[in-house]
Design an enzyme around this catalytic site. Structure first.
Site, short mmCIF file in Angstrom:
data_model
loop_
_atom_site.label_atom_id
_atom_site.label_comp_id
_atom_site.label_asym_id
_atom_site.label_seq_id
_atom_site.Cartn_x
_atom_site.Cartn_y
_atom_site.Cartn_z
N HIS A 74 -27.36 115.60 54.85
CA HIS A 74 -26.24 116.31 54.24
C HIS A 74 -26.43 117.77 54.65
O HIS A 74 -27.56 118.26 54.74
CB HIS A 74 -26.29 116.29 52.71
CG HIS A 74 -26.28 114.93 52.08
ND1 HIS A 74 -27.41 114.17 51.94
CD2 HIS A 74 -25.29 114.24 51.49
CE1 HIS A 74 -27.10 113.04 51.32
NE2 HIS A 74 -25.81 113.05 51.02
N ASP B 85 -29.02 119.64 52.74
CA ASP B 85 -30.44 119.26 52.90
C ASP B 85 -31.11 120.12 53.96
O ASP B 85 -32.29 120.44 53.86
CB ASP B 85 -30.59 117.81 53.40
CG ASP B 85 -29.85 116.79 52.58
OD1 ASP B 85 -29.66 117.02 51.38
OD2 ASP B 85 -29.46 115.75 53.17
C1 XUL Z 1 -26.12 108.34 47.03
C2 XUL Z 1 -26.24 108.03 48.46
C3 XUL Z 1 -26.05 109.17 49.38
C4 XUL Z 1 -25.33 108.82 50.63
C5 XUL Z 1 -24.96 109.99 51.49
O1 XUL Z 1 -26.18 107.24 46.21
O2 XUL Z 1 -26.52 106.92 48.84
O3 XUL Z 1 -27.29 109.73 49.64
O4 XUL Z 1 -26.04 107.93 51.43
O5 XUL Z 1 -24.25 110.95 50.81
#
Ligand code: XUL
Ligand code: CO
Length: 439
Positions: free
Chosen positions: A99, A102
């Site tokens: 993300h 992150d």
């Molecule tokens: C949350 C989840 C996230 C997604 C990406 O439950 O799985 O980390 O994979 O946003």
């Protein structure tokens, strides 16, 4: 590259090895099912759990140090990158996922935050050029910050929607800059707590508007990969709009997004929706939207998303069976959206966790390949539907037989119970165990 871990490169030693820092089943260059294991499995490191997650939960602070020797936020962010590439190198993990928040923490304004992202993505690009590691997919975290408390693409307030769009635009640019072939939408807070304050129709229309804009922009800057939606039924909102694969399929069809979107299926999200992991993969595969996988597992006694490293062999076999039947991954891969338990807090635990997860899926791949080659189960399923290949079944499929013809057929038969055969579930379960554990 500086050393963050006093751990050697993890080698494949085979199933007889008792070395906890060795692979027993994952042999990256061994060919299984027509391709090297590293290409069949396309393992990816999740930046958020592995590099950032320190074990904080609602009952206590972090237990693991994820500052990576840094003191200011950008030094920590850079050290995360160096440490991540050391982990990937030592574990033979070829991909990573992130993300935006992150890889670099948010600053005081969007402009400053974006400058941080530019700086860190230069570091990542350099590390990628040197190591050959690749970005599987990127995404934007539009759920952590308080501005998104009521949603992002489904926010009741247009300013919040605009901010989310700006954030997603930048995350797509980063994904393209780093050569990623996937961009994920996980609807963090895209859902609702109560219909008393919610315009469900407008919220979903707006989410589709945002996705269309994202596709249009991404294509205009050269993104050729897949967009993914990651279904999840609940958590953090009581009702998430992307409940499961079937729900998302309905959404994609309604808003004419099927051409650009596939699924990123997460195992623990499937079980939270009351499905098996394989069910979600099968529905995606049968509808031509099988894309990528977030591999983890939940705890069947707990009702929330525990994101555990996957160690259940049966689930891994069924998953890899679907992947092989889908013809393998194209742009997608197998991302460990998994975190070591809060009590597993030392740097070595990162390696033990990945080895456990990777070996589980490597064994799953080996066994799924055996299952397909054995052919007994596939043949049983084929035979079970044989009546659709000739006679009245073939006439239904070709459209020749309509209600009147079917009635005439049934009247002539008088009864059809003699055509019904056993489902043989127990026999098939026994064949499965026999194939899996025969050597
Ligand atoms: C949350 C989840 C996230 C997604 C990406 O439950 O799985 O980390 O994979 O946003
Ligand atoms: Co996920």
């Amino acid at each position: 590259m500086s050393e963050f871990f006093n751990i050697p490169k993890i080698q494949y030693e085979g199933k007889a090895s008792t070395n906890p820092l060795a692979f027993k089943y994952y042999n990256p260059d061994e060919v299984i099912g027509g391709k090297p294991m590293r290409e069949q499995l396309k393992f990816a490191l999740s930046w958020w759990h592995t590099m950032c997650g320190d074990g904080t939960d609602m009952f206590g602070v972090g237990t693991a140090d994820k500052k990576w020797g840094g003191s200011d936020p950008m030094e920590i962010a850079k050290n995360k990158a160096y440490a991540a590439f050391e982990i990937m190198d030592k574990l033979s993990v070829d991909y990573y996922c992130f993300h935006d928040r992150d890889i670099a923490p948010e600053a005081g304004s969007l402009k400053e935050t974006n400058a941080r992202l530019d700086e860190i993505s230069d570091v990542l690009k350099d590390l990628m050029d040197k190591s050959g590691k690749k970005l599987l997919w990127g995404t934007a975290n539009c759920f952590n910050n308080p501005r998104y408390m009521h949603g992002a693409g489904t926010a009741p307030n247009a300013d919040v929607f605009a901010f989310a769009a700006a954030q997603i635009k930048k995350a797509i640019e980063l994904t393209v800059k780093l050569g990623g072939n996937g961009y994920v939408f996980w609807g963090g807070r895209e859902g609702y707590e109560t219909l008393l304050n919610t315009n469900l129709g407008l919220e979903q229309d707006n989410m589709a508007r945002l996705m269309k804009m994202a596709v249009e922009y991404a294509r205009s800057i050269g993104f050729k990969g897949d967009f993914y939606i990651e279904p999840k039924p609940k958590e953090p909102t009581k009702h998430q709009y992307d409940f499961d694969t079937a729900t998302v399929l309905g959404f994609l069809r309604k808003y004419d997004l099927l051409g650009d979107f596939k699924m990123n299926i997460e195992a623990n999200h499937a079980t939270l929706a009351g499905h098996t992991f394989q069910h979600e993969l099968r529905v995606a595969r049968e509808n031509g939207v099988f894309g990528s996988i977030d591999a983890n597992q939940g705890d069947m006694l707990l009702g929330w998303d525990t994101d555990q490293f996957p160690t259940n062999i049966y689930d891994a076999v069924f998953c890899m069976y679907e992947v092989l039947k889908a013809g393998g991954f194209t742009n997608g891969g197998l991302n460990f959206d998994s975190k070591a338990r809060r009590g597993s807090f030392t740097p070595e635990d990162i390696f033990y966790s990945y080895i456990a997860g990777m070996d589980t899926f490597a064994l799953g791949l080996r066994m799924a390949d055996k299952l397909i080659k054995d052919g007994r189960i596939d043949k049983f399923v084929d035979d079970r539907y044989a009546s659709w290949k000739t006679g009245i079944g073939a006439d239904v499929i070709s459209g020749k037989a309509k209600m009147a013809e079917l009635e005439a057929y049934a009247l002539e038969k008088g009864d059809v119970i003699s055509a019904v055969s056993s489902g043989r579930q127990e026999m098939l379960e026994s064949i499965l165990n026999n194939v899996l554990f025969s050597d």
